[in-house]
Design a protein around this motif. Structure first.
Motif, PDB file in Angstrom:
ATOM      1  N   PRO A  34      56.005  68.306  13.672  1.00  0.00           N
ATOM      2  CA  PRO A  34      56.346  68.156  15.103  1.00  0.00           C
ATOM      3  C   PRO A  34      57.227  69.288  15.620  1.00  0.00           C
ATOM      4  O   PRO A  34      57.000  69.781  16.720  1.00  0.00           O
ATOM      5  N   ILE A  35      58.212  69.702  14.811  1.00  0.00           N
ATOM      6  CA  ILE A  35      59.124  70.758  15.291  1.00  0.00           C
ATOM      7  C   ILE A  35      58.358  72.058  15.490  1.00  0.00           C
ATOM      8  O   ILE A  35      58.430  72.685  16.546  1.00  0.00           O
ATOM      9  N   LEU A  36      57.585  72.446  14.463  1.00  0.00           N
ATOM     10  CA  LEU A  36      56.867  73.723  14.568  1.00  0.00           C
ATOM     11  C   LEU A  36      55.831  73.670  15.684  1.00  0.00           C
ATOM     12  O   LEU A  36      55.638  74.646  16.406  1.00  0.00           O
ATOM     13  N   ALA A  38      56.079  71.849  18.393  1.00  0.00           N
ATOM     14  CA  ALA A  38      56.803  71.916  19.671  1.00  0.00           C
ATOM     15  C   ALA A  38      57.225  73.349  19.964  1.00  0.00           C
ATOM     16  O   ALA A  38      57.082  73.835  21.089  1.00  0.00           O
ATOM     17  N   VAL A  39      57.726  74.020  18.915  1.00  0.00           N
ATOM     18  CA  VAL A  39      58.160  75.415  19.097  1.00  0.00           C
ATOM     19  C   VAL A  39      56.969  76.282  19.494  1.00  0.00           C
ATOM     20  O   VAL A  39      57.039  77.087  20.424  1.00  0.00           O
ATOM     21  N   ASN A  40      55.857  76.058  18.791  1.00  0.00           N
ATOM     22  CA  ASN A  40      54.631  76.809  19.103  1.00  0.00           C
ATOM     23  C   ASN A  40      54.194  76.560  20.525  1.00  0.00           C
ATOM     24  O   ASN A  40      53.852  77.481  21.256  1.00  0.00           O
ATOM     25  N   GLU A  41      54.218  75.270  20.875  1.00  0.00           N
ATOM     26  CA  GLU A  41      53.772  74.863  22.211  1.00  0.00           C
ATOM     27  C   GLU A  41      54.631  75.560  23.261  1.00  0.00           C
ATOM     28  O   GLU A  41      54.120  76.084  24.250  1.00  0.00           O
ATOM     29  N   ARG A  42      55.947  75.550  23.002  1.00  0.00           N
ATOM     30  CA  ARG A  42      56.858  76.171  23.954  1.00  0.00           C
ATOM     31  C   ARG A  42      56.586  77.666  24.057  1.00  0.00           C
ATOM     32  O   ARG A  42      56.504  78.221  25.136  1.00  0.00           O
ATOM     33  N   GLU A  43      56.421  78.304  22.889  1.00  0.00           N
ATOM     34  CA  GLU A  43      56.148  79.742  22.901  1.00  0.00           C
ATOM     35  C   GLU A  43      54.861  80.022  23.656  1.00  0.00           C
ATOM     36  O   GLU A  43      54.780  80.959  24.446  1.00  0.00           O
TER      37      GLU A  43
END
Lengths: 166, 381, 63
Positions: A34-36, A38-43
């Motif tokens: 989930p964290i990665l 979310a980070v990917n999604e944000r990027e």
């Protein structure tokens, strides 16, 4: 080396391996993915936003360029239409003039012809009336005046004079 | 950016403050212990430490040294109860496989002062290890060889020791910490609270450790391992700096387990190119190829071995040096010298704080490097 | 005369220290020359230092 082997505890190794493998699997499921993501999604969303902004700017520029092109085209179109209209007006006027002149010519010719014919007819009638008149006059004169020789001669000379005058 | 910097600085000062409290607590804690035990020893020797007789001074000094050495050894070793400070602590369960499963509380061992009789078998604790007792009497329970080493048999021991307990606590802590961060992303993609501090580190592990060493193509499947191992080592290293006397990462069984997992993952993910580079190195004369294969084969095992030893020795050495310097305060025992050693301890604690992160980084980095070499596809020459 | 073990340990520490010192020094020079490659140089430096350290520890414990 002896110290290392002596310090090694099988139980600790067992628990560490068990707990650690479990921790990896659990965290993979509940944390890292989930964290990665979310980070990917944000990027990606940031990158997407930047790209969209860039695209919008480009579109704006191209829109402006195309606007200008359309304006230019419209101006040219107007010029062309105006020119065409002017030309058409000129040609119509010229044609009208020509036709008017031709019509006038024709009318004049026709009038002339009529006048000629009227004149001829009038002359012919005048001649006829003159002849008739002269015959009547001659009759009257002849009936009255031609009783004496003097009068005949006088009349003849008068007639001759008259003819001369004529 | 500005905000992030400020948060990081806050975290830094918080850590620094924590460190200060920690190191002073360590000094106090072990000071008490050393004093009490020293007092105990001296009592036996009918010696008064405050007014040592001239001819006894040397003895008392060696006594203190012995006590300090014992304190350090005890701190470094695993133990069967969670000892916080004098009289405060709790026992942990002992689990033995010896004629069947045996579970009992470590209070029965009474810190090695008693023999525990469980279902007809006797066990005795000696120097933080459980041995099978030869008799129920504590004085004859152990058998020594000429070098004063215990020759008693050891049962198969799966006890929840202090280190196992700490691993479990840390695992639960990490689960709640990181799943909490993961959950916070559901409401907003902006990191919240702990995520503000830890997310840049997660991204650092991804962008500076995983991607450059493993490559864009394969890095994803190793992320879970790398992140877990990084934070596990880092947090346990930091836990080792608290006054609780935890020394998990400075334990060979722990580092062996971590290195073994790295080794297995590397070999399992090894591609054709990887094995070819080990057994038949391309671009090398045929005569040299078998020699290279032998060297590479040795290297295969040296790599995880060095991973294991590096973490173990670094953490162990850090603890030994720190505690020795704290111990020196009691060896000199002068009020002028003590603050100097206290300052030295503080500085070394800061260094250890750096080492705690550095060792986690290096372990993760090298693991990523080994994974990278396993999945790398070389352009053929 | 028997040489005490601690002398060997000292020699190992001297060797490893010299090695890591050289790596650190070279890395500093490299960073000074090419500051833009700092990240790459640091990584390479840490790996090399870690490998020497590993050998040093292995020697220390292999008695």
């Amino acid at each position: 080396m002896d110290k290392l082997i002596n310090d090694f505890s099988v139980g600790l190794f067992f628990w560490q391996t068990l707990v650690f493998v479990t921790l990896i699997l659990v965290l993979r499921r509940f944390a890292w993915k989930p964290i990665l993501n979310a980070v990917n999604e944000r990027e990606e969303s940031i990158e997407g936003a930047l790209k969209a902004a860039e695209k919008a700017r480009e579109e704006m520029a191209s829109l402006q360029a195309s606007n200008e092109a359309i304006m230019k085209e419209a101006r040219e179109e107007r010029e062309r239409i105006l020119k065409e209209a002017r030309d058409m007006k000129n040609s119509i006027v010229a044609e009208a003039k020509e036709r008017a002149v031709a019509e006038a010519d024709k009318t004049i010719t026709a009038a002339k012809a009529t006048i000629e014919s009227e004149k001829a007819a009038a002359i012919a009638e005048l001649k006829n009336q003159a002849a008739t008149l002269s015959i009547e006059v001659a009759e009257k004169v002849l009936g009255q005046e031609l009783s004496t020789k003097n009068k005949q001669a006088e009349m003849i000379s008068k007639m001759i004079d008259e003819v001369k005058i004529n | 950016m500005q905000n992030c910097m400020i948060t990081n600085f806050k975290a830094f000062w918080a850590l620094l403050g924590f460190m200060f409290v920690t190191s002073s607590a360590v000094a106090q804690d072990h000071g008490h212990e050393a004093h009490n035990e020293a007092a105990h020893h001296e009592e036996v020797a009918h010696n008064d430490s405050h007014q040592p007789a001239a001819h006894k001074e040397e003895d008392s000094e060696t006594d203190i040294k012995a006590v300090i050495k014992e304190t350090i050894d005890h701190h470094l070793a695993d133990s069967y109860d969670f000892h916080i400070t004098d009289g405060i602590g709790f026992p942990l369960p002992v689990i033995l496989f010896d004629n069947g499963l045996k579970v009992f509380s470590s209070t029965k061992l009474n810190h090695g002062h008693e023999v525990a009789s469980i279902d007809g078998d006797n066990y005795v604790l000696h120097h933080d290890k459980i041995y099978k007792a030869l008799s129920t009497d504590i004085h004859t329970a152990l058998d020594y060889d000429d070098h004063h080493h215990v020759t008693n048999e050891k049962p198969l021991d799966f006890s929840i020791t202090k280190n196992v307990f700490m691993i479990l606590v840390m695992a639960i802590f990490m689960f709640f910490l990181f799943s909490g961060i993961a959950k916070s992303y559901k409401t907003s993609l902006k990191p919240q609270k702990a995520g503000k501090f830890l997310e840049p580190i997660i991204i650092y592990v991804r962008d500076e450790i995983a991607i450059p060493n493993i490559g864009e193509k394969h890095y994803k499947k190793y992320m879970s391992y790398l992140l877990t191992v990084f934070f596990f080592i880092w947090f346990l290293n930091l836990a080792g700096m608290t006054p609780l006397g935890i020394n998990v990462t400075g334990n060979i069984a722990i580092t062996f387990s971590l290195a073994l997992m790295t080794f297995i993952i590397t070999q399992v993910s090894g591609k054709k190119d990887y094995w070819m580079h080990i057994f038949w190195m391309p671009g090398v004369p045929v005569v040299l190829k078998p020699i290279m294969a032998i060297i590479e084969l040795i290297g295969l095992f040296v790599k995880p071995f060095s991973l294991m030893i590096r973490l173990y020795a670094n953490m162990l050495a850090g603890h030994v040096v720190l505690m020795s310097i704290i111990g020196l305060i009691f060896v000199f025992g002068k009020w002028v010298i003590s603050p100097a050693f206290f300052g030295l301890t503080l500085v070394l604690s800061l260094l250890e704080l750096l080492v705690a992160a550095l060792q986690a980084y290096i372990f993760t980095m090298l693991a990523a490097l080994y994974f990278g070499s396993a999945v790398e596809e070389h352009a053929h020459h | 005369m028997e040489i005490p073990e601690i002398v060997g340990a000292g020699l190992i520490v001297i060797g490893a220290g010299l090695g890591i010192g050289r790596i650190g020094g070279s890395a500093m020079e490299a960073i000074a020359r090419q500051p833009e490659a700092t990240a790459k140089i640091q990584t390479a430096m840490l790996i090399a230092a870690a490998l020497i350290e590993g050998i040093g520890f292995a020697a220390l414990f292999a008695k």
